[in-house]
Design a protein around this motif. Structure first.
Motif, PDB file in Angstrom:
ATOM      1  N   TYR A  44     -53.990  69.361 -54.623  1.00  0.00           N
ATOM      2  CA  TYR A  44     -54.026  70.808 -54.413  1.00  0.00           C
ATOM      3  C   TYR A  44     -53.885  71.496 -55.766  1.00  0.00           C
ATOM      4  CZ  TYR A  44     -52.755  75.273 -52.153  1.00  0.00           C
ATOM      5  OH  TYR A  44     -52.718  76.565 -51.709  1.00  0.00           O
ATOM      6  N   ASP A  45     -54.886  72.269 -56.142  1.00  0.00           N
ATOM      7  CA  ASP A  45     -54.805  73.064 -57.369  1.00  0.00           C
ATOM      8  C   ASP A  45     -55.562  74.366 -57.114  1.00  0.00           C
ATOM      9  OD1 ASP A  45     -57.461  72.389 -57.369  1.00  0.00           O
ATOM     10  OD2 ASP A  45     -57.422  71.268 -59.256  1.00  0.00           O
ATOM     11  N   MET A  46     -55.720  75.178 -58.163  1.00  0.00           N
ATOM     12  CA  MET A  46     -56.311  76.501 -57.940  1.00  0.00           C
ATOM     13  C   MET A  46     -57.753  76.416 -57.447  1.00  0.00           C
ATOM     14  SD  MET A  46     -54.332  78.861 -60.715  1.00  0.00           S
ATOM     15  CE  MET A  46     -55.681  79.869 -61.115  1.00  0.00           C
ATOM     16  N   ALA A  49     -57.496  75.426 -53.820  1.00  0.00           N
ATOM     17  CA  ALA A  49     -56.918  76.552 -53.076  1.00  0.00           C
ATOM     18  C   ALA A  49     -57.959  77.656 -52.917  1.00  0.00           C
ATOM     19  CB  ALA A  49     -55.683  77.089 -53.797  1.00  0.00           C
ATOM     20  N   GLY A  71     -44.913  83.513 -49.925  1.00  0.00           N
ATOM     21  CA  GLY A  71     -46.054  83.042 -49.142  1.00  0.00           C
ATOM     22  C   GLY A  71     -47.334  83.629 -49.690  1.00  0.00           C
ATOM     23  N   THR A  72     -47.428  83.627 -51.023  1.00  0.00           N
ATOM     24  CA  THR A  72     -48.566  84.235 -51.723  1.00  0.00           C
ATOM     25  C   THR A  72     -49.903  83.729 -51.200  1.00  0.00           C
ATOM     26  OG1 THR A  72     -47.128  83.845 -53.595  1.00  0.00           O
ATOM     27  CG2 THR A  72     -49.236  84.893 -54.048  1.00  0.00           C
ATOM     28  N   SER A  73     -49.954  82.453 -50.807  1.00  0.00           N
ATOM     29  CA  SER A  73     -51.245  81.909 -50.374  1.00  0.00           C
ATOM     30  C   SER A  73     -51.760  82.671 -49.156  1.00  0.00           C
ATOM     31  CB  SER A  73     -51.118  80.423 -50.088  1.00  0.00           C
ATOM     32  OG  SER A  73     -50.127  80.198 -49.109  1.00  0.00           O
ATOM     33  N   LYS A  76     -53.475  85.683 -50.364  1.00  0.00           N
ATOM     34  CA  LYS A  76     -54.803  85.344 -50.892  1.00  0.00           C
ATOM     35  C   LYS A  76     -55.801  85.210 -49.739  1.00  0.00           C
ATOM     36  CE  LYS A  76     -53.589  81.655 -53.311  1.00  0.00           C
ATOM     37  NZ  LYS A  76     -52.959  80.710 -54.268  1.00  0.00           N
TER      38      LYS A  76
HETATM   39  C1  LIG Z   1     -51.640  80.091 -53.971  1.00  0.00           C
HETATM   40  C2  LIG Z   1     -51.227  78.807 -54.570  1.00  0.00           C
HETATM   41  C3  LIG Z   1     -49.900  78.361 -54.434  1.00  0.00           C
HETATM   42  C4  LIG Z   1     -48.850  79.169 -53.703  1.00  0.00           C
HETATM   43  O1  LIG Z   1     -48.906  78.830 -52.377  1.00  0.00           O
HETATM   44  P1  LIG Z   1     -47.772  79.312 -51.356  1.00  0.00           P
HETATM   45  O2  LIG Z   1     -48.257  78.861 -50.034  1.00  0.00           O
HETATM   46  O3  LIG Z   1     -47.677  80.786 -51.474  1.00  0.00           O
HETATM   47  O4  LIG Z   1     -46.522  78.630 -51.795  1.00  0.00           O
HETATM   48  C5  LIG Z   1     -49.532  77.164 -54.990  1.00  0.00           C
HETATM   49  N1  LIG Z   1     -50.416  76.405 -55.673  1.00  0.00           N
HETATM   50  C6  LIG Z   1     -51.702  76.781 -55.813  1.00  0.00           C
HETATM   51  C7  LIG Z   1     -52.636  75.900 -56.571  1.00  0.00           C
HETATM   52  C8  LIG Z   1     -52.159  77.995 -55.287  1.00  0.00           C
HETATM   53  O5  LIG Z   1     -53.435  78.386 -55.472  1.00  0.00           O
END
Ligand SMILES: *Cc1c(COP(=O)(O)O)cnc(C)c1O
Length: 322
Positions: A44-46, A49, A71-73, A76
């Motif tokens: 898992y990376d950007m 994601a 819970g930034t993801s 997004k």
């Molecule tokens: C968005 C993101 C996160 C943060 O995720 P959360 O579910 O908010 O903890 C962590 N790692 C990557 C690579 C992301 O893009």
């Protein structure tokens, strides 16, 4: 009406339970009955994601209340029109709107985490089976899931729009930066005139503060008398103000909900007393107070240095209780 779960994420090197959980997901994903239905994506990376927040239909987040930092993801995702399903924790407490995503309640039902997890799991399965899946598969004759699309539109319009960097910067600008810039202009004008005045005033008050003394207090004897809403009660504080001016001192009545057994103090009101009499350095401040509310309150009187040019009371936080 098939459903596919895609997991991704990394466990911290010191997070053994997190690593074990990922291992378990990978094991389950390999069981014949779950092949293609439960997937674990590695690394898992950007980049990964980015594809996930654009490509999935629902973002499922299952934090343990109240440990979700943000819970930034999920934020997004809603930017990309992905509906979120999460516990009302972290940003989702503020973000969730009915009909634009799904939630598990904010309150715990059980103190025991095992029971709570079981209940949450039941609610997650029920919500998926009874709400999310039917809505997703309810297609019109044109093949489009119209109610689903309505939810996506609502999510983007009502939730995402409120969680943009634009909105955040506007908040900072209006609430803090503009005020700070105006304050700075005011304080530096004329070769730091106001800054010098405030500094000199603070030095004067600091030097005199130990000599400032409460000489007399007149107040209703709350222990002996009943207090009636709508009646007038006289309060008076006489202070030896040392070499200060009467207007250098503020006197106020502080009203708090009755403080029970060293519990939290909840101040409901503060009311200023007015300067009424000067006799050398003995100065009297008074208030005719008319209670407007019935109930049990704690009441106290206090003095503090008063200067209308301070940005905030806590900028010079001296106090004396009468
Ligand atoms: C968005 C993101 C996160 C943060 O995720 P959360 O579910 O908010 O903890 C962590 N790692 C990557 C690579 C992301 O893009």
């Amino acid at each position: 009406r098939p459903v596919q779960f895609i997991f991704a994420g990394k466990a911290h090197p010191n997070d053994k339970p997190g690593q074990d959980l990922i291992k378990r997901i990978v094991e389950v994903a390999a069981m014949p009955q779950f092949v293609g239905k439960i997937l674990f994506l590695q690394n898992y990376d950007m980049e990964l994601a980015r594809r996930m927040v654009q490509g999935v239909d629902v973002w499922l987040n299952t934090p343990t209340r109240p440990l979700e930092a943000s819970g930034t993801s999920g934020e997004k995702c809603v930017m990309n029109g992905v509906l979120q399903f999460s516990v009302l924790d972290g940003w989702w407490v503020e973000g969730y709107k009915e009909g634009a995503g799904w939630m598990l309640p904010m309150e715990r039902t059980f103190a025991d985490q095992g029971y709570q997890d079981e209940l949450d799991a039941e609610m997650i399965y029920n919500t998926i089976e009874e709400q999310i899946v039917p809505k997703y598969y309810d297609r019109g004759s044109d093949g489009i899931p119209h109610q689903w699309v309505d939810s996506v539109k609502k999510c983007v319009a009502d939730i995402a729009s409120n969680f943009t960097t634009n909105r955040m910067l506007r908040d900072y600008e209006e609430r803090f930066y503009n005020k700070l810039a105006a304050r700075k202009r005011e304080i530096v004008e004329g070769g730091y005139k106001l800054a010098r005045e405030i500094a000199a005033w603070k030095r004067k008050v600091s030097a005199a503060w130990d000599k400032v003394r409460v000489i007399d207090v007149q107040r209703v004897r709350i222990d002996d008398e009943a207090i009636f809403v709508g009646e007038k009660y006289h309060f008076e504080v006489t202070v030896d103000i040392a070499n200060l001016r009467p207007e250098d001192i503020g006197v106020e009545m502080v009203i708090a909900q009755q403080i029970v057994g060293g519990g939290k103090v909840n101040v409901t009101r503060t009311i200023g007393l007015k300067h009424t009499k000067t006799d050398g350095s003995r100065v009297t401040y008074a208030l005719d107070y008319v209670p407007g509310e019935a109930g049990t309150f704690d009441v106290a009187l206090r003095l503090y240095p008063y200067n209308p040019h301070l940005p905030h009371r806590m900028d010079f936080a001296l106090v004396k209780w009468a």
